[in-house]
Design a protein around this motif. Structure first.
Motif, mmCIF file in Angstrom:
data_model
loop_
_atom_site.group_PDB
_atom_site.id
_atom_site.type_symbol
_atom_site.label_atom_id
_atom_site.label_comp_id
_atom_site.label_asym_id
_atom_site.label_seq_id
_atom_site.Cartn_x
_atom_site.Cartn_y
_atom_site.Cartn_z
ATOM 1 N N UNK A 85 0.781 -1.202 0.074
ATOM 2 C CA UNK A 85 0.241 -0.092 0.089
ATOM 3 C C UNK A 85 0.912 1.218 0.045
ATOM 4 N N UNK A 86 1.952 1.432 0.718
ATOM 5 C CA UNK A 86 2.876 2.308 0.869
ATOM 6 C C UNK A 86 3.680 2.459 -0.497
ATOM 7 N N UNK A 87 3.919 1.724 -1.208
ATOM 8 C CA UNK A 87 4.722 1.636 -2.516
ATOM 9 C C UNK A 87 5.831 1.398 -2.059
ATOM 10 N N UNK A 88 6.302 0.852 -1.125
ATOM 11 C CA UNK A 88 7.569 0.473 -0.584
ATOM 12 C C UNK A 88 7.920 -0.829 -1.680
ATOM 13 N N UNK A 89 7.065 -1.606 -1.716
ATOM 14 C CA UNK A 89 7.025 -2.520 -2.788
ATOM 15 C C UNK A 89 5.804 -2.513 -3.820
ATOM 16 N N UNK A 90 5.854 -2.946 -4.882
ATOM 17 C CA UNK A 90 4.768 -2.799 -6.020
ATOM 18 C C UNK A 90 4.012 -3.952 -5.802
ATOM 19 N N UNK A 91 4.676 -5.224 -5.480
ATOM 20 C CA UNK A 91 3.850 -6.463 -5.210
ATOM 21 C C UNK A 91 4.393 -7.033 -4.086
ATOM 22 N N UNK A 92 3.772 -7.945 -3.662
ATOM 23 C CA UNK A 92 4.299 -8.644 -2.200
ATOM 24 C C UNK A 92 3.292 -9.893 -1.984
#
Length: 331
Positions: A85-92
């Motif tokens: 959600x924060x955009x630290x990752x695009x997918x997880x």
């Protein structure tokens, strides 16, 4: 035990303010996939690499997907959803059970006896998706799948009856397995799977309820001395989600490539890889002189299954999940 709650309002606020973490260089886009497990874990070959291949081939290399392994984008599986959600990752990827309050109806798939031991978890989850999709706000759901059936893995105790569990400390993944262990007389302990090896070795816990894949994926075969199979102890459920803004911002070619994989297709691939890993790990346990494998038949499993029936009925009623359970069962 403490469970993290992520409300829809909070999720929306985080997503609106998120910075999309797409690295752009010379016109290329690199999407970040957060993997809290080691690169040798089943998730890499089963899901991350196929998704990366599909995106690269579908865009002639213009969009790539890179796995960041071992918690490189942030340690701890419980925070995976927030990282996306924060955009630290695009997918997880993560386990719904680690933040049980956010996924009350999705977790019906984990309940003891909710599904037959040989029923595909991914199919049950997607059949019920219309009733659970609100639990995944501000994301694009890429995959939903289940593990192989849960079994009991003990450090130095043999379990043949529920009485053998009385007073023992059993590691659980979330509220569902916690309620199940309490019904069987054990004391549930919730710690991340990455800490289970040390927990078994030091006596912090006596055992773990999970699928057999963890014997190899997390090297628990080195500290597990006894395994019990047979009772329907449920299974684990998993998700892979993508930041909604990142998904919406994909090129038509990239979106088409991802859409061709997401949903049941990649979920099925991932679950089948999980089961293959589990079967191989269980075979190795049977062949090991250091591990006792106790396979309970229907009669031996009955006392466990009877003790767990009320756990399932109570939970479904509590979350108003009758329609979800029916959909999962194709009723």
């Amino acid at each position: 035990m403490k469970h993290t709650t992520l409300s829809v309002a909070t999720a929306t606020a985080i997503a609106v303010g998120a910075t999309i973490s797409i690295a752009t260089a010379a016109g290329a886009q690199e999407l970040k996939y957060a993997n809290w497990a080691p690169p040798t874990h089943t998730i890499n070959a089963a899901q991350i690499e196929p998704l990366a291949k599909a995106l690269s081939e579908g865009t002639d290399g213009a969009v790539t997907l890179r796995g960041y392994h071992g918690g490189e984008l942030g340690a701890g599986p419980a925070d995976q959803y927030v990282r996306v959600l924060q955009g630290t990752a695009d997918m997880g990827w993560g386990l719904q059970g680690y933040t049980s309050s956010q996924f009350p109806k999705s977790l019906i798939a984990e309940l003891p006896g909710a599904l037959p031991l040989d029923a595909p978890g991914y199919k049950a989850l997607w059949q019920a998706f219309d009733t659970i999709k609100g639990e995944y706000p501000q994301t694009e759901v890429i995959a939903l799948w289940g593990s192989e059936p849960n079994i009991l893995m003990m450090h130095d105790k043999d379990v043949r009856t529920p009485a053998d569990l009385k007073g023992l400390k059993i590691r659980v993944a979330g509220s569902i397995s916690a309620a199940a262990m309490e019904a069987l007389g054990a004391t549930p302990v919730q710690i991340p799977m990455t800490q289970v090896y040390n927990g078994l070795q030091t006596g912090l816990i006596d055992g773990v309820v999970s699928g057999a894949s963890v014997l190899s994926d997390f090297k628990l075969n080195e500290v597990v001395g006894s395994v019990t199979t047979g009772p329907n102890l449920g299974r684990l459920a998993f998700y892979t989600v993508m930041n909604k803004a990142a998904y919406d911002g994909l090129s038509p070619e990239a979106k088409s490539a991802l859409d061709a994989m997401k949903g049941e297709k990649i979920s099925k691939m991932t679950e089948e890889a999980w089961i293959a890993t589990a079967n191989k790990a269980l075979e190795a346990a049977r062949a090991s002189d250091a591990t006792t494998v106790i396979d309970l038949d229907a009669d031996g499993s009955k006392a466990f299954n009877d003790a767990l029936a009320d756990v399932t009925d109570t939970y479904v009623s509590k979350v108003g999940g009758e329609d979800t359970l029916a959909a999962m069962r194709s009723e």
